[in-house]
Design a protein around this motif. Structure first.
Motif, PDB file in Angstrom:
ATOM      1  N   GLY A 117     -75.876 -14.421  -5.739  1.00 21.66           N
ATOM      2  CA  GLY A 117     -77.146 -13.692  -5.527  1.00 21.66           C
ATOM      3  C   GLY A 117     -77.483 -13.445  -4.116  1.00 21.66           C
ATOM      4  O   GLY A 117     -78.315 -12.689  -3.820  1.00 21.66           O
ATOM      5  N   LEU A 118     -76.839 -14.153  -3.328  1.00 19.50           N
ATOM      6  CA  LEU A 118     -77.140 -14.129  -1.883  1.00 19.50           C
ATOM      7  C   LEU A 118     -76.125 -14.226  -0.824  1.00 19.50           C
ATOM      8  O   LEU A 118     -75.011 -15.066  -1.051  1.00 19.50           O
ATOM      9  CB  LEU A 118     -78.047 -15.522  -1.419  1.00 19.50           C
ATOM     10  CG  LEU A 118     -79.532 -15.778  -2.296  1.00 19.50           C
ATOM     11  CD1 LEU A 118     -80.117 -16.761  -1.869  1.00 19.50           C
ATOM     12  CD2 LEU A 118     -80.551 -14.511  -1.822  1.00 19.50           C
ATOM     13  N   ASN A 119     -76.050 -13.486   0.154  1.00 20.40           N
ATOM     14  CA  ASN A 119     -75.055 -13.371   0.862  1.00 20.40           C
ATOM     15  C   ASN A 119     -74.807 -14.759   1.773  1.00 20.40           C
ATOM     16  O   ASN A 119     -73.690 -15.003   1.924  1.00 20.40           O
ATOM     17  CB  ASN A 119     -75.447 -12.330   2.268  1.00 20.40           C
ATOM     18  CG  ASN A 119     -75.196 -10.939   1.912  1.00 20.40           C
ATOM     19  OD1 ASN A 119     -74.628 -10.470   0.771  1.00 20.40           O
ATOM     20  ND2 ASN A 119     -75.846 -10.047   2.688  1.00 20.40           N
ATOM     21  N   VAL A 120     -75.854 -15.332   1.833  1.00 21.15           N
ATOM     22  CA  VAL A 120     -75.505 -16.784   2.555  1.00 21.15           C
ATOM     23  C   VAL A 120     -74.449 -17.526   1.840  1.00 21.15           C
ATOM     24  O   VAL A 120     -73.572 -18.177   2.064  1.00 21.15           O
ATOM     25  CB  VAL A 120     -76.619 -17.644   2.927  1.00 21.15           C
ATOM     26  CG1 VAL A 120     -77.327 -18.032   1.529  1.00 21.15           C
ATOM     27  CG2 VAL A 120     -76.341 -18.950   3.917  1.00 21.15           C
ATOM     28  N   TYR A 121     -74.547 -17.707   0.516  1.00 20.48           N
ATOM     29  CA  TYR A 121     -73.892 -18.372  -0.534  1.00 20.48           C
ATOM     30  C   TYR A 121     -72.475 -17.411  -0.523  1.00 20.48           C
ATOM     31  O   TYR A 121     -71.308 -17.924  -0.954  1.00 20.48           O
ATOM     32  CB  TYR A 121     -74.644 -18.504  -1.661  1.00 20.48           C
ATOM     33  CG  TYR A 121     -75.686 -19.355  -1.647  1.00 20.48           C
ATOM     34  CD1 TYR A 121     -75.336 -20.692  -1.170  1.00 20.48           C
ATOM     35  CD2 TYR A 121     -76.702 -19.120  -1.832  1.00 20.48           C
ATOM     36  CE1 TYR A 121     -76.358 -21.549  -0.677  1.00 20.48           C
ATOM     37  CE2 TYR A 121     -77.858 -20.056  -1.808  1.00 20.48           C
ATOM     38  CZ  TYR A 121     -77.541 -21.362  -1.178  1.00 20.48           C
ATOM     39  OH  TYR A 121     -78.831 -22.016  -0.745  1.00 20.48           O
ATOM     40  N   ARG A 122     -72.382 -16.191  -0.573  1.00 18.65           N
ATOM     41  CA  ARG A 122     -71.404 -15.482  -0.646  1.00 18.65           C
ATOM     42  C   ARG A 122     -70.494 -15.778   0.572  1.00 18.65           C
ATOM     43  O   ARG A 122     -69.082 -15.897   0.384  1.00 18.65           O
ATOM     44  CB  ARG A 122     -71.647 -14.007  -0.805  1.00 18.65           C
ATOM     45  CG  ARG A 122     -72.110 -13.689  -2.193  1.00 18.65           C
ATOM     46  CD  ARG A 122     -72.235 -12.152  -2.398  1.00 18.65           C
ATOM     47  NE  ARG A 122     -72.514 -11.905  -3.886  1.00 18.65           N
ATOM     48  CZ  ARG A 122     -71.772 -11.522  -4.698  1.00 18.65           C
ATOM     49  NH1 ARG A 122     -70.374 -11.326  -4.267  1.00 18.65           N
ATOM     50  NH2 ARG A 122     -71.930 -11.211  -5.976  1.00 18.65           N
ATOM     51  N   THR A 123     -71.197 -16.098   1.537  1.00 22.26           N
ATOM     52  CA  THR A 123     -70.193 -16.429   2.857  1.00 22.26           C
ATOM     53  C   THR A 123     -69.860 -17.773   2.706  1.00 22.26           C
ATOM     54  O   THR A 123     -68.444 -18.192   2.746  1.00 22.26           O
ATOM     55  CB  THR A 123     -71.086 -16.177   3.989  1.00 22.26           C
ATOM     56  OG1 THR A 123     -71.756 -14.983   4.109  1.00 22.26           O
ATOM     57  CG2 THR A 123     -70.400 -16.935   5.582  1.00 22.26           C
ATOM     58  N   MET A 124     -70.680 -18.608   1.976  1.00 14.34           N
ATOM     59  CA  MET A 124     -70.119 -20.190   2.008  1.00 14.34           C
ATOM     60  C   MET A 124     -69.055 -20.070   0.729  1.00 14.34           C
ATOM     61  O   MET A 124     -68.146 -21.092   1.003  1.00 14.34           O
ATOM     62  CB  MET A 124     -71.403 -20.987   1.366  1.00 14.34           C
ATOM     63  CG  MET A 124     -71.235 -22.314   1.508  1.00 14.34           C
ATOM     64  SD  MET A 124     -72.314 -23.349   0.793  1.00 14.34           S
ATOM     65  CE  MET A 124     -73.298 -23.802   2.335  1.00 14.34           C
ATOM     66  N   ALA A 125     -68.840 -19.285  -0.002  1.00 13.95           N
ATOM     67  CA  ALA A 125     -67.891 -19.144  -1.044  1.00 13.95           C
ATOM     68  C   ALA A 125     -66.400 -18.868  -0.514  1.00 13.95           C
ATOM     69  O   ALA A 125     -65.443 -19.188  -0.851  1.00 13.95           O
ATOM     70  CB  ALA A 125     -68.130 -17.837  -1.882  1.00 13.95           C
ATOM     71  N   HIS A 126     -66.555 -18.730   0.935  1.00 12.23           N
ATOM     72  CA  HIS A 126     -65.059 -18.992   1.728  1.00 12.23           C
ATOM     73  C   HIS A 126     -64.702 -20.280   1.417  1.00 12.23           C
ATOM     74  O   HIS A 126     -63.420 -20.712   1.763  1.00 12.23           O
ATOM     75  CB  HIS A 126     -65.187 -18.571   3.119  1.00 12.23           C
ATOM     76  CG  HIS A 126     -65.260 -16.935   3.256  1.00 12.23           C
ATOM     77  ND1 HIS A 126     -64.005 -16.393   3.444  1.00 12.23           N
ATOM     78  CD2 HIS A 126     -66.163 -16.062   3.357  1.00 12.23           C
ATOM     79  CE1 HIS A 126     -64.281 -15.017   3.329  1.00 12.23           C
ATOM     80  NE2 HIS A 126     -65.784 -14.840   3.498  1.00 12.23           N
ATOM     81  N   HIS A 127     -65.368 -21.397   1.363  1.00  9.96           N
ATOM     82  CA  HIS A 127     -65.201 -22.844   1.009  1.00  9.96           C
ATOM     83  C   HIS A 127     -65.480 -23.227  -0.132  1.00  9.96           C
ATOM     84  O   HIS A 127     -66.644 -23.740  -0.413  1.00  9.96           O
ATOM     85  CB  HIS A 127     -65.527 -23.666   2.145  1.00  9.96           C
ATOM     86  CG  HIS A 127     -65.155 -24.869   2.325  1.00  9.96           C
ATOM     87  ND1 HIS A 127     -64.722 -25.500   1.107  1.00  9.96           N
ATOM     88  CD2 HIS A 127     -65.081 -25.792   3.383  1.00  9.96           C
ATOM     89  CE1 HIS A 127     -64.461 -26.997   1.613  1.00  9.96           C
ATOM     90  NE2 HIS A 127     -64.702 -27.205   2.813  1.00  9.96           N
TER      91      HIS A 127
END
Length: 187
Positions: free
Chosen positions: A32-42
């Motif tokens: 739902g949020l770009n911050v976690y979509r960025t964190m999904a790289h890890h």
């Protein structure tokens, strides 16, 4: 992704690139949020993050409005436009007025008394990595012992998010950007 800023260094993952090991998290907070979509790289980090995030966001002894005070002051101290903007919208949802939100960027003596106690604690954690005895006593007396722990965990949690956001240039989520364009913060 919002087109409101420069290209990110590490773009938030879209649905097509979402890691299969996080498939169960795509429809929840992580998708739902770009911050976690960025964190999904890890993926392993994002998976480990989930329980702490749930406690801080949904079960903090600070309560919703005081939690937003801590997050907003932390976002300001981190110089994180994403965190500051994201939490303007969330703070409004929980009833914080624009003047109260705006005051959280300023000096402690211009804030409501409870906000000043919380923001002094945030400042001390950023500046010295500890709470001074008088601040610890004030936070404990006003908000309780569990809130002291949750305040420190919140500052640490959102500092990590701020580091990720600032380092990778994570763009503000489109819906938040649109809300703030339509209704900018008014002091």
């Amino acid at each position: 992704m919002s087109d409101a800023g420069p290209q990110p260094v590490l773009a938030p993952l879209g649905d097509a690139d979402w890691p299969p090991e996080l498939a169960d998290m795509l429809s929840g907070f992580a998708g739902g949020l770009n911050v976690y979509r960025t964190m999904a790289h890890h993926p392993a980090l994002l998976r480990a993050w989930a329980d702490l995030r749930d406690h801080i966001v949904n079960h903090s002894a600070l309560g919703r409005d005081d939690l937003e005070v801590v997050i907003l002051r932390g976002g300001h101290r981190l110089q994180s436009p994403y965190e500051w903007s994201q939490h303007i919208v969330r703070a409004r949802k929980y009833g914080l007025t624009d003047p109260r939100i705006a005051s959280l960027r300023g000096p402690l003596d211009a804030m409501q008394p409870g906000d000043a106690i919380l923001c002094a604690a945030v400042d001390e954690l950023f500046d010295g990595a500890r709470l001074h005895p008088a601040t610890l006593a004030a936070v404990t007396a006003t908000f309780g012992t569990h809130a002291v722990f949750d305040l420190m965990a919140t500052v640490g949690f959102y500092s990590t998010l701020g580091f990720i956001l600032n380092t990778f240039g994570t763009p503000l989520d489109d819906d938040i950007h649109a809300q703030l364009v339509a209704n900018p913060l008014r002091d």
